[in-house]
Motif scaffolding. Structure first.
Motif, short mmCIF file in Angstrom:
data_model
loop_
_atom_site.label_atom_id
_atom_site.label_comp_id
_atom_site.label_asym_id
_atom_site.label_seq_id
_atom_site.Cartn_x
_atom_site.Cartn_y
_atom_site.Cartn_z
N PRO A 40 -23.16 -12.15 -13.19
CA PRO A 40 -23.29 -12.84 -11.91
C PRO A 40 -24.70 -12.67 -11.35
O PRO A 40 -25.39 -11.69 -11.66
N THR A 74 -24.50 -17.18 -2.83
CA THR A 74 -23.51 -16.96 -3.87
C THR A 74 -22.29 -16.22 -3.31
O THR A 74 -22.44 -15.44 -2.37
N GLU A 75 -21.12 -16.49 -3.87
CA GLU A 75 -19.89 -15.80 -3.46
C GLU A 75 -19.47 -14.75 -4.48
O GLU A 75 -18.44 -14.12 -4.35
N ALA A 77 -21.71 -11.68 -6.78
CA ALA A 77 -23.04 -11.12 -7.07
C ALA A 77 -22.89 -9.85 -7.88
O ALA A 77 -21.85 -9.18 -7.84
#
Length: 532
Positions: A40, A74-75, A77
């Motif tokens: 991610p 971002t949702e 990380a």
């Protein structure tokens, strides 16, 4: 707590020395080269130590983590703290993947100095590794301690303390002026601690009984220690990610958690030891009366005690911690929000008048019909969770989340705060609007509940490693809120127009205890005598 690293020069020097040691030694901890698959997105880090410097210099770390995610848009990380990948999630869709689709793969727990000490070597249900021992404890919790039968047998304890708490507040009003502010947090803690003690040990106090219905000195010490332990459990600190530094008290937090666990043990252990002696040496009692009795009397296939002393004390300590923070935090924030929104407070009290009336006290059996009050509690869980993240989930093998690679051993942190305030999920995410939970999306034949299966926010957790005490926790929370609203007219202190809604830094409790004026609204005879 971790801010002390930077206010104490010698401690900060030790941290820098420790990081140097990490640079020299961490290679032996790294199992392989950087994963070939795509992790991610996350912030750029240093070689070997990753994002450790950013974590240490940006306290509280949870604010920095969420700020980074917002800046990166971002949702999900990935932060690397030494050899650990820490993956944070603020999306309900990805949270459902963590807690449903990949539930078993992500069912392990991370290790830390605090969790090791609190659980006596990972011997309780929350912190033990996923395996046969954990499955046994989970079965005991769900089929024995938290079963409908046991909860029905212990309803008398909960009713007793629901009566005690409104009389406690009533007496506070009588002792002084009805306009003298009541410490709402102390009131909630008095109830929460008393219910926990009754259900776990069958008694309200450790030794000295208080006549006014409040906590005694030992109960207050016990409660303070529980909250110190909670803060340590959820903190980000150096030793969580550099295990060989544990025991050196690098950031002073280890001394705090050691003292907290010592106090809890000093309070709990004599009761546990005496009860074990009663059941295993003197023939026991006529029947099991509380959770401790059940833990002690369970037998294995050979008829031997199922749990050791250390396992019992570890599980009792978990009860201490698990039954306090959600109820305290939720009810205090709910009343604070209601005081700032008088129309919401009026709607909640009107519901109580229609469902219960003024001739009797609200009971647990009324809870299914108190949909507006439950909607208020849900909204508080969404907007003001007790802690920023759920307890860590750890990958037992290589897997994926949202299409990204998640290496074995990665820690997954589902953000309670990020879910509840995600603007992609909620309109006006920072506004307190209980009506949003009454729009038909959370309704069923049983009415509004505190559970949120779609993971749009978190109440008591969900999934394989969820809290087995959800039912009793929900009952405690709604009963306390309903009793306080039914029994008293709550107003702001003289000269105050709004409650200051500011969270603490180390957790998400209100930064200052809520003070409010309480005026009895029921007939005097409905406030029972305190029963100790």
């Amino acid at each position: 707590m971790t801010m002390s690293i930077f206010t104490n020069p010698s401690c900060f020097t030790l941290v820098l020395v420790s990081i140097t040691l990490v640079l020299a030694l961490a290679r032996r901890f790294l199992r392989s080269k950087k994963p070939k698959d795509q992790l991610p997105p996350g912030p750029r880090g240093w070689p070997i130590i990753g994002n450790m410097v950013q974590m240490i210099t940006n306290q509280p770390a949870h604010l920095w983590i969420h700020r980074v995610m917002e800046e990166m848009q971002t949702e999900i990380a990935c932060f690397r703290f030494a050899r650990f990948h820490v993956i944070t999630v603020t999306s309900s869709k990805i949270a459902r993947e963590v807690l449903r689709e990949k539930d078993e793969v992500l069912a392990d727990r991370s290790e830390s100095y605090a969790s090791d000490l609190i659980s006596h070597g990972y011997k309780n249900i929350s912190f033990s590794s996923y395996g046969e021992n954990w499955k046994l404890m989970k079965k005991v919790m769900t089929t024995k301690l938290m079963s409908s039968t046991t909860l029905s047998k212990t309803i008398g304890y909960r009713n007793l303390e629901a009566d005690n708490i409104i009389t406690y507040v009533y007496n506070l009003c009588r002792l002084g002026s009805t306009m003298k502010p009541v410490n709402v947090r102390d009131t909630i803690l008095t109830y929460s601690h008393a219910v926990m003690m009754r259900m776990m040990f069958g008694q309200r106090h450790f030794d000295e009984v208080t006549e006014n219905g409040g906590l005694g000195p030992k109960e207050k010490e016990h409660m303070d220690a529980i909250y110190i332990a909670l803060d340590c459990l959820f903190s980000f600190n150096l030793t969580n990610y550099i295990p060989f530094l544990r025991g050196w008290n690098v950031d002073k937090e280890e001394a705090h958690v050691r003292e907290a666990v010592h106090i809890i043990n000093r309070c709990n252990d004599p009761i546990i030891q005496e009860r074990i002696h009663l059941w295993r040496k003197k023939g026991g009692k006529d029947m099991e009366e509380d959770w401790l009795d059940i833990l002690i009397t369970l037998k294995d296939d050979q008829g031997m005690p199922l749990f050791t002393f250390d396992e019992i004390r570890a599980q009792c300590k978990e009860f201490n911690i698990a039954t306090i923070d959600n109820t305290m935090n939720n009810v205090e924030w709910t009343i604070a929000e209601m005081l700032n929104h008088p129309e919401i407070l009026e709607n909640a009290t009107n519901e109580l008048h229609m469902i219960v009336g003024k001739d009797r006290l609200v009971q647990e059996s009324d809870i299914p019909q108190l949909n507006y009050i439950k909607a208020c509690s849900r909204e508080t869980f969404r907007l003001h969770p007790a802690n920023v993240f759920m307890l860590h989930h750890v990958a037992r093998e290589d897997t994926t989340l949202a299409g990204y690679f998640v290496p074995k051993g990665s820690q997954i942190l589902v953000s309670r705060l990020g879910l509840g305030r995600n603007p992609k999920i909620w309109d006006e995410p920072n506004a307190f609007k209980p009506e949003r939970h009454l729009d038909g999306h959370v309704e069923n034949s049983l009415g509004t509940t505190l559970m949120e299966p779609e993971m749009r926010f978190v109440t008591f957790g969900t999934g394989r490693r969820s809290c087995p005490g959800t039912k009793v926790g929900a009952s405690m929370t709604i009963m306390l809120l309903a009793r306080l609203l039914q029994g008293f007219e709550w107003t702001l202190p003289h000269g105050q127009s709004q409650v200051e809604l500011i969270s603490a830094e180390s957790n998400l409790f209100m930064a200052k205890p809520l003070l409010a004026c309480a005026k009895p609204r029921l007939a005097q005879g409905l406030y029972p005598k305190i029963q100790t």
